[in-house]
Design a protein around this motif. Structure first.
Motif, PDB file in Angstrom:
ATOM      1  N   TRP A  63       3.111 -34.710 -14.831  1.00  0.00           N
ATOM      2  CA  TRP A  63       1.755 -34.241 -14.331  1.00  0.00           C
ATOM      3  C   TRP A  63       0.762 -34.846 -14.854  1.00  0.00           C
ATOM      4  O   TRP A  63       0.346 -34.938 -15.988  1.00  0.00           O
ATOM      5  CB  TRP A  63       1.702 -32.743 -14.623  1.00  0.00           C
ATOM      6  CG  TRP A  63       2.430 -31.891 -13.695  1.00  0.00           C
ATOM      7  CD1 TRP A  63       4.022 -31.468 -14.349  1.00  0.00           C
ATOM      8  CD2 TRP A  63       2.118 -31.222 -12.505  1.00  0.00           C
ATOM      9  NE1 TRP A  63       4.077 -30.616 -12.958  1.00  0.00           N
ATOM     10  CE2 TRP A  63       3.173 -30.546 -12.070  1.00  0.00           C
ATOM     11  CE3 TRP A  63       1.093 -31.669 -11.354  1.00  0.00           C
ATOM     12  CZ2 TRP A  63       3.320 -30.010 -10.793  1.00  0.00           C
ATOM     13  CZ3 TRP A  63       0.929 -30.726 -10.319  1.00  0.00           C
ATOM     14  CH2 TRP A  63       2.104 -30.016 -10.085  1.00  0.00           C
TER      15      TRP A  63
ATOM     16  N   SER B  36      -3.309 -35.340 -15.032  1.00  0.00           N
ATOM     17  CA  SER B  36      -4.721 -34.743 -14.664  1.00  0.00           C
ATOM     18  C   SER B  36      -5.970 -35.660 -14.958  1.00  0.00           C
ATOM     19  O   SER B  36      -6.033 -36.366 -15.907  1.00  0.00           O
ATOM     20  CB  SER B  36      -4.797 -33.516 -15.793  1.00  0.00           C
ATOM     21  OG  SER B  36      -3.887 -32.716 -15.552  1.00  0.00           O
TER      22      SER B  36
ATOM     23  N   ALA C 237      -4.992 -32.139 -10.614  1.00  0.00           N
ATOM     24  CA  ALA C 237      -3.835 -32.660 -11.131  1.00  0.00           C
ATOM     25  C   ALA C 237      -2.935 -32.642 -10.283  1.00  0.00           C
ATOM     26  O   ALA C 237      -2.771 -32.161  -9.130  1.00  0.00           O
ATOM     27  CB  ALA C 237      -3.364 -31.476 -12.366  1.00  0.00           C
TER      28      ALA C 237
END
Length: 660
Positions: free
Chosen positions: A538, A540, A549
């Motif tokens: 992930w 962001s 994100a």
């Protein structure tokens, strides 16, 4: 009192995992069963032991009664839980389980048989005083004109046996009735082994509301209030919620009382669901599902009652541990069904391997999909469910949207992004969606690639020199050729990233990622960007002052970004040479999904009109008509009835009747 210690779960996927975990919570041992396609599936690992059933086709594995009973005997099981789908509503399976000396965790076989056929269930409902929709049974030679005279238009053709939207057609014009009957019969025969159909008045703008009931062997029947399942496409539920948002207290009393009366009339035992169609004023009985429902979690969240635990208790002869007065509703719950399908191409089922899977941690998830899972066309495309709750409907709706934002699936086409758009829409927010809304608004939601997805893809490549370098070099680039922005003096240079959008229009952009200065530039934009976090796939980024994100997977030739549920794919044209996109040949009709050819309607040399049905393809229990793109002559017909085809195979070619 009947007792069992080992339960065989005669199912697969997320429901098998759910049952196995519930059994473990009660100290019961579990046996999983699997086909060759599911050898490494999560439900196999969850159980205490597992037994192979047979090859991948369901008829040779999950639908094989001898294979299932053999597995139970080999594993020493005392009871069988059918889950939902497959054999869960087949009375002959319940009989076979009982005849083998095992406990069937569900209603008695004769009840399944009585309620499993819509024509029989209707007669029982009438006897119980339950309101029913105007309908008619039909024989194989039923006269369409007689049916229309009795019921009128619009009407619904539906399989007498089974459910789940299989073998169901809405007819609004007289000339479509015969073909709809034929298609419904074929689909019903393939799905349920019975091509009998019934006809009902189709209630326009109706809402699908169902009542959960639980009954024990001691005569107690209790309802757990209702669920609204009106958000459907092709009669297949997409979003469910509890309680029903637009149900008046008076109508709630009518349907819950009717559901209890029906269950008592038929001598029901265990969990079941009584389905109604309502226009807000009246409610009509549709059918009874004699099994656990896919959407049971929303009822669990608002009542606090574990339905699978209740199933186990009732199957062991115990009285219900609660009375009707004990059942109350607290708050609101919403469930979204995650399918392997492409909602932007007619909800066509999809197959493939999930390369990266990240389920939300902020809501309940019932799923059996993980990274590396291979999704085939052998079974229903349901991958899992996300269920969120809140003190109010709006709180639950916001929670499920947030949960979808926190979920990413890469490598396999799913409806996650569509679900996110649907749950966030003004129509769903206002509870305005009825059973026909999705089918009548096919273009309501789009899949335009947002700026955020471009930024996530470009930043991920720029920050990963191993993937940013040219993939065409066998030994890797010289250090001074690495596009990492390094220089002997002064700040690092912006890193060029060449991307082409493979999701939509093929838009190609050369983006310059200045990681030191904190911005991404191209010929058409300049945005400020700062990395916030990059963990577990992930990424962001703070883009123009707002943190966004996405789950990002980078390859030498491609970048995939899962953002707000939607997955966007970007090719790296510099890795392939000049960027090109395949175009459909004029007149070529290809297989839009892997499957089996059910019928071929044309031969080479035939002349056809635009939209004429050339053949019928079946995959994942769904029929798809293959139609001529324009009027002309059939010059190729490569489809063979009964044959299997791969995605993209050219099945027919039509030569235009109009000179170019």
């Amino acid at each position: 009192m009947k007792r069992f210690g080992t339960v065989l779960v005669a199912n697969r996927g997320e429901i098998a995992v759910r049952i196995i975990r519930a059994a473990a919570e009660l100290g019961l041992n579990t046996v999983a069963v699997y086909s060759d396609a599911d050898r490494d599936a999560p439900h196999v690992r969850e159980a205490d032991t597992a037994v192979r059933l047979g090859p991948a086709p369901a008829a040779q594995s999950y639908l094989s009664v001898p294979a299932l009973l053999g597995a139970a005997e080999r594993a020493g099981a005392d009871a069988v839980h059918p889950g939902y789908g497959f054999l869960s509503e087949r009375s002959h399976f319940a009989h076979a389980v009982s005849d083998a000396g095992l406990i069937f965790i569900g209603p008695p076989a004769d009840v399944i048989e009585a309620m499993g056929r819509k024509d029989h269930a209707r007669a029982i409902a009438i006897a119980a005083g339950v309101p029913v929709v105007p309908s008619s049974d039909a024989t194989a030679g039923a006269d369409p004109d007689a049916i229309l005279e009795q019921i009128g238009l619009p009407l619904l053709v539906k399989a007498a046996a089974g459910g789940g939207g299989k073998g169901m057609r809405v007819v609004r014009r007289r000339e479509h009735l015969s073909e709809s009957i034929a298609a419904a019969r074929r689909e019903a025969a393939a799905a349920f082994g019975d091509d009998t159909v019934v006809f009902e008045r189709y209630v326009e703008h109706g809402r699908h509301v169902e009542v959960q009931v639980v009954a024990d062997e001691h005569g107690a029947v209790v309802h757990l209030f209702e669920r609204d399942c009106s958000v459907q496409r092709r009669h297949q539920k997409v979003i469910e919620e509890a309680p029903a948002p637009l149900l008046t207290p008076e109508l709630r009393t009518v349907i819950t009382s009717a559901a209890v009366a029906l269950a008592a009339e038929v001598g029901y035992v265990n969990t079941g669901t009584v389905e109604f169609l309502t226009n807000g004023v009246d409610a009509y009985f549709l059918e009874m599902n004699t099994r656990l429902q896919v959407e049971h979690p929303v009822t669990e969240l608002v009542t606090g009652i574990d339905l699978v635990h209740a199933q186990f208790a009732v199957a062991q002869g115990e009285p219900l541990p609660f009375s009707q007065d004990d059942v109350t509703i607290a708050g609101h719950a919403i469930e979204v069904r995650v399918y392997a399908e492409d909602p932007y191409s007619g909800f066509l089922p999809q197959a493939g391997t999930a390369r990266a899977v990240s389920w939300t941690r902020h809501a309940r998830v019932d799923a059996a999909l993980e990274a590396g899972t291979r999704v085939s066309t052998f079974y229903d495309p349901l991958l899992g469910k996300i269920i969120a709750s809140g003190a109010t409907r709006e709180a639950a709706r916001r929670a499920v949207v947030s949960a979808l934002d926190d979920t990413g699936i890469v490598g396999l086409t799913t409806n996650l992004g569509y679900l996110r758009e649907l749950a966030a829409s003004s129509e769903f927010t206002a509870a305005e969606i009825d059973t026909s809304w999705l089918d009548s608004h096919p273009d309501r939601f789009s899949r335009d690639t947002p700026l955020v997805a471009w930024c996530l893809a470009a930043w991920s490549l720029a920050s990963s020199p191993a993937t940013a370098k040219s993939p065409n070099s066998a030994v890797g680039p010289h250090p001074f050729e690495a596009p990492d922005g390094w220089r002997a003096g002064g700040p690092p240079a912006a890193i060029p990233v060449d991307l082409a959008d493979r999701t939509d229009s093929g838009d190609r952009r050369l983006l310059h990622v200045d990681m030191n200065g904190g911005h991404i530039d191209s010929s058409r934009l300049s945005v400020s960007v700062r990395e916030v976090a990059n963990t577990s796939g992930w990424l962001s980024l703070e883009i123009e002052g707002q943190v966004q994100a996405g789950l990002v997977l980078t390859d030498p030739h491609e970048v995939q970004v899962a953002y707000h549920g939607q997955t966007y794919a970007f090719e790296r044209p510099d890795a392939f040479g000049p960027h090109s996109r395949g175009t459909s040949s004029d007149g070529a009709v290809v297989a839009p999904m892997p499957g089996t050819v059910l019928a071929v309607r044309v031969e080479v040399g035939d002349r056809v009109e635009s939209g004429a049905v050339l053949g019928v393809l079946e995959a994942m229990k769904m029929e798809l008509a293959l139609k001529a793109p324009f009027a002309g002559q059939v010059t190729e017909a490569n489809a063979v009835a009964g044959g299997s085809v791969e995605l993209g195979k050219r099945l027919f070619v039509i030569e235009s009747a109009t000179p170019s």
